[in-house]
Design a protein around this motif. Sequence first.
Motif, PDB file in Angstrom:
ATOM      1  N   PRO A 111       0.832  -1.205   0.000  1.00 20.94           N
ATOM      2  CA  PRO A 111       0.000   0.000   0.000  1.00 20.94           C
ATOM      3  C   PRO A 111       0.863   1.250   0.000  1.00 20.94           C
ATOM      4  O   PRO A 111       1.993   1.244   0.480  1.00 20.94           O
ATOM      5  CB  PRO A 111      -0.788  -0.121   1.318  1.00 20.94           C
ATOM      6  N   SER A 112       0.316   2.335  -0.534  1.00 21.82           N
ATOM      7  CA  SER A 112       1.054   3.604  -0.579  1.00 21.82           C
ATOM      8  C   SER A 112       0.876   4.331   0.750  1.00 21.82           C
ATOM      9  O   SER A 112       0.044   5.238   0.884  1.00 21.82           O
ATOM     10  CB  SER A 112       0.555   4.463  -1.744  1.00 21.82           C
ATOM     11  N   ILE A 113       1.639   3.901   1.722  1.00 27.40           N
ATOM     12  CA  ILE A 113       1.543   4.468   3.056  1.00 27.40           C
ATOM     13  C   ILE A 113       2.352   5.759   3.124  1.00 27.40           C
ATOM     14  O   ILE A 113       3.483   5.817   2.665  1.00 27.40           O
ATOM     15  CB  ILE A 113       2.059   3.462   4.106  1.00 27.40           C
ATOM     16  N   ASP A 114       1.742   6.786   3.710  1.00 26.75           N
ATOM     17  CA  ASP A 114       2.433   8.062   3.911  1.00 26.75           C
ATOM     18  C   ASP A 114       2.866   8.137   5.375  1.00 26.75           C
ATOM     19  O   ASP A 114       2.024   8.323   6.265  1.00 26.75           O
ATOM     20  CB  ASP A 114       1.502   9.221   3.575  1.00 26.75           C
ATOM     21  N   PRO A 115       4.153   7.994   5.660  1.00 28.66           N
ATOM     22  CA  PRO A 115       4.621   8.002   7.054  1.00 28.66           C
ATOM     23  C   PRO A 115       4.351   9.320   7.777  1.00 28.66           C
ATOM     24  O   PRO A 115       4.431   9.374   9.011  1.00 28.66           O
ATOM     25  CB  PRO A 115       6.134   7.756   6.924  1.00 28.66           C
ATOM     26  N   GLU A 116       4.038  10.397   7.012  1.00 25.51           N
ATOM     27  CA  GLU A 116       3.806  11.695   7.632  1.00 25.51           C
ATOM     28  C   GLU A 116       2.372  11.851   8.152  1.00 25.51           C
ATOM     29  O   GLU A 116       2.090  12.755   8.934  1.00 25.51           O
ATOM     30  CB  GLU A 116       4.099  12.815   6.624  1.00 25.51           C
ATOM     31  N   LEU A 117       1.465  10.993   7.709  1.00 22.40           N
ATOM     32  CA  LEU A 117       0.075  11.089   8.146  1.00 22.40           C
ATOM     33  C   LEU A 117      -0.116  10.384   9.485  1.00 22.40           C
ATOM     34  O   LEU A 117       0.561   9.403   9.793  1.00 22.40           O
ATOM     35  CB  LEU A 117      -0.867  10.465   7.119  1.00 22.40           C
ATOM     36  N   PHE A 118      -1.078  10.890  10.283  1.00 26.61           N
ATOM     37  CA  PHE A 118      -1.430  10.198  11.522  1.00 26.61           C
ATOM     38  C   PHE A 118      -2.011   8.832  11.163  1.00 26.61           C
ATOM     39  O   PHE A 118      -2.863   8.715  10.276  1.00 26.61           O
ATOM     40  CB  PHE A 118      -2.459  11.009  12.317  1.00 26.61           C
ATOM     41  N   THR A 119      -1.545   7.804  11.857  1.00 22.89           N
ATOM     42  CA  THR A 119      -1.899   6.424  11.477  1.00 22.89           C
ATOM     43  C   THR A 119      -2.438   5.651  12.665  1.00 22.89           C
ATOM     44  O   THR A 119      -1.831   5.621  13.733  1.00 22.89           O
ATOM     45  CB  THR A 119      -0.668   5.695  10.903  1.00 22.89           C
ATOM     46  N   ILE A 120      -3.589   5.038  12.446  1.00 27.77           N
ATOM     47  CA  ILE A 120      -4.185   4.132  13.427  1.00 27.77           C
ATOM     48  C   ILE A 120      -3.884   2.713  12.966  1.00 27.77           C
ATOM     49  O   ILE A 120      -4.289   2.313  11.875  1.00 27.77           O
ATOM     50  CB  ILE A 120      -5.709   4.343  13.525  1.00 27.77           C
ATOM     51  N   VAL A 121      -3.164   1.958  13.780  1.00 25.83           N
ATOM     52  CA  VAL A 121      -2.825   0.580  13.445  1.00 25.83           C
ATOM     53  C   VAL A 121      -3.723  -0.354  14.245  1.00 25.83           C
ATOM     54  O   VAL A 121      -3.790  -0.266  15.475  1.00 25.83           O
ATOM     55  CB  VAL A 121      -1.345   0.278  13.737  1.00 25.83           C
ATOM     56  N   VAL A 275     -11.119   7.579  19.633  1.00 19.19           N
ATOM     57  CA  VAL A 275      -9.701   7.491  19.271  1.00 19.19           C
ATOM     58  C   VAL A 275      -9.241   8.770  18.574  1.00 19.19           C
ATOM     59  O   VAL A 275      -8.174   9.313  18.881  1.00 19.19           O
ATOM     60  CB  VAL A 275      -9.455   6.265  18.369  1.00 19.19           C
ATOM     61  N   LEU A 276     -10.036   9.263  17.654  1.00 20.42           N
ATOM     62  CA  LEU A 276      -9.660  10.472  16.928  1.00 20.42           C
ATOM     63  C   LEU A 276      -9.595  11.679  17.856  1.00 20.42           C
ATOM     64  O   LEU A 276      -8.665  12.493  17.767  1.00 20.42           O
ATOM     65  CB  LEU A 276     -10.649  10.731  15.797  1.00 20.42           C
ATOM     66  N   GLN A 277     -10.573  11.807  18.744  1.00 20.63           N
ATOM     67  CA  GLN A 277     -10.609  12.954  19.649  1.00 20.63           C
ATOM     68  C   GLN A 277      -9.446  12.933  20.634  1.00 20.63           C
ATOM     69  O   GLN A 277      -8.825  13.960  20.908  1.00 20.63           O
ATOM     70  CB  GLN A 277     -11.943  12.975  20.410  1.00 20.63           C
ATOM     71  N   LYS A 278      -9.114  11.755  21.136  1.00 22.12           N
ATOM     72  CA  LYS A 278      -8.085  11.642  22.173  1.00 22.12           C
ATOM     73  C   LYS A 278      -6.665  11.650  21.605  1.00 22.12           C
ATOM     74  O   LYS A 278      -5.740  12.170  22.245  1.00 22.12           O
ATOM     75  CB  LYS A 278      -8.299  10.371  22.992  1.00 22.12           C
ATOM     76  N   TYR A 279      -6.471  11.088  20.405  1.00 25.12           N
ATOM     77  CA  TYR A 279      -5.102  10.923  19.907  1.00 25.12           C
ATOM     78  C   TYR A 279      -4.809  11.715  18.628  1.00 25.12           C
ATOM     79  O   TYR A 279      -3.735  12.293  18.496  1.00 25.12           O
ATOM     80  CB  TYR A 279      -4.823   9.428  19.674  1.00 25.12           C
ATOM     81  N   ALA A 284      -2.704  16.583  15.622  1.00 26.77           N
ATOM     82  CA  ALA A 284      -2.937  17.544  14.529  1.00 26.77           C
ATOM     83  C   ALA A 284      -2.703  18.972  14.997  1.00 26.77           C
ATOM     84  O   ALA A 284      -2.119  19.790  14.268  1.00 26.77           O
ATOM     85  CB  ALA A 284      -4.355  17.380  14.002  1.00 26.77           C
ATOM     86  N   LEU A 285      -3.149  19.298  16.213  1.00 24.81           N
ATOM     87  CA  LEU A 285      -2.931  20.645  16.753  1.00 24.81           C
ATOM     88  C   LEU A 285      -1.449  20.932  16.949  1.00 24.81           C
ATOM     89  O   LEU A 285      -0.972  22.030  16.656  1.00 24.81           O
ATOM     90  CB  LEU A 285      -3.687  20.798  18.077  1.00 24.81           C
ATOM     91  N   GLU A 286      -0.721  19.938  17.451  1.00 23.89           N
ATOM     92  CA  GLU A 286       0.723  20.108  17.641  1.00 23.89           C
ATOM     93  C   GLU A 286       1.436  20.297  16.307  1.00 23.89           C
ATOM     94  O   GLU A 286       2.374  21.096  16.192  1.00 23.89           O
ATOM     95  CB  GLU A 286       1.307  18.898  18.372  1.00 23.89           C
ATOM     96  N   LYS A 287       0.971  19.589  15.287  1.00 28.90           N
ATOM     97  CA  LYS A 287       1.547  19.739  13.947  1.00 28.90           C
ATOM     98  C   LYS A 287       1.323  21.143  13.422  1.00 28.90           C
ATOM     99  O   LYS A 287       2.217  21.764  12.825  1.00 28.90           O
ATOM    100  CB  LYS A 287       0.913  18.707  13.013  1.00 28.90           C
ATOM    101  N   LEU A 288       0.126  21.707  13.673  1.00 35.23           N
ATOM    102  CA  LEU A 288      -0.174  23.073  13.240  1.00 35.23           C
ATOM    103  C   LEU A 288       0.680  24.084  13.997  1.00 35.23           C
ATOM    104  O   LEU A 288       1.184  25.060  13.424  1.00 35.23           O
ATOM    105  CB  LEU A 288      -1.664  23.376  13.454  1.00 35.23           C
ATOM    106  N   ARG A 289       0.865  23.841  15.309  1.00 36.60           N
ATOM    107  CA  ARG A 289       1.692  24.759  16.111  1.00 36.60           C
ATOM    108  C   ARG A 289       3.138  24.726  15.623  1.00 36.60           C
ATOM    109  O   ARG A 289       3.795  25.768  15.541  1.00 36.60           O
ATOM    110  CB  ARG A 289       1.626  24.357  17.588  1.00 36.60           C
ATOM    111  N   ALA A 290       3.624  23.519  15.320  1.00 36.12           N
ATOM    112  CA  ALA A 290       5.006  23.386  14.839  1.00 36.12           C
ATOM    113  C   ALA A 290       5.180  24.111  13.515  1.00 36.12           C
ATOM    114  O   ALA A 290       6.217  24.763  13.274  1.00 36.12           O
ATOM    115  CB  ALA A 290       5.367  21.914  14.689  1.00 36.12           C
ATOM    116  N   ALA A 291       4.190  23.991  12.641  1.00 33.31           N
ATOM    117  CA  ALA A 291       4.258  24.683  11.352  1.00 33.31           C
ATOM    118  C   ALA A 291       4.250  26.198  11.539  1.00 33.31           C
ATOM    119  O   ALA A 291       4.964  26.934  10.854  1.00 33.31           O
ATOM    120  CB  ALA A 291       3.086  24.262  10.469  1.00 33.31           C
TER     121      ALA A 291
END
Length: 295
Positions: A111-121, A275-279, A284-291
């Motif tokens: 599969p074309s996995i994007d390591p930069e995306l948030f991933t639920i395994v 899961v989405l709300q907690k993790y 995503a917010l931290e990624k926006l702050r870093a950017a």
Amino acid sequence: MSSGKAIASILREMALRMPFLDRLHPFYRELIDAVIGARAYKHVVAKVGNANLAVKAIAKEAITAVRTAPDKKALLDARRMYKARIIDLLNDLRPELEKMREIVVFLRKLPSIDPELFTIVVAGAPNVGKSSFVRCVSTAKPEVAEYPFTTKQIHLGHIFLRGDRVQVIDTPGLLDRPLSERNQIEKQAILALRHLAGVIVFVVDPTPHSGYSLEMQERLWREIKEGFSAPAVAVLNKIDIATEEELEKARAIFAPIGEISTLNCRGTKEVMDYVLQKYYVPAALEKLRAAARGR
């Protein structure tokens, strides 16, 4: 000897089109090592790549022999020798060419996995309902059947959230045994847990239907929580057929965040919302702050 030039070009292109292991994300690099073997992979690519130089050398010698041939017989002998040497080289290269074909087929199935995306395994023992869960909550359509090891490789799905994407990975079932004893299918799951997981959803079957006891699943659950850096949450599946006694026992062991039936996707949306709300949201917010800090 235009055929030599063409063959050399084809061999060179074949080698250059293969991914360079050192440039791959650790997930893909270790996956290739687990399934194919890094040394075997490098040997195949190097031998095919170097063969183009050998073909060029043979063609160059043949051209010299043809140009300096004193008569027609010598010219024909030079051509026959050229063809024989090229055939011998390609016959010698046949095992590597066959192996390269196998590698290409394997890589195309990844599969074309994007390591930069948030991933639920999604992880767990075989036949506990992982594939059905992934099918309920994402775009993935993995094969689902009532027998163990249906999932032979990693499947990828997505959840779309206001223009963003979250990856959901369905992993092959894990068995309760040391990593060194696990097969290639299980190692794919281990690599996904190690390199990709933003959070691990561990699916539990509290009934006897999967063929794996709660004790075995508990050991696997403990191994995942202790062995991987990503946070892990447990979910009880098959509540449509589980007895209250089975559910109570599983609740005491796993402290699940939700109880579901993947037969009709009951409860799966609530689990994914949690899961989405907690993790995902904090990540995503931290990624926006870093950017923003990088501007």
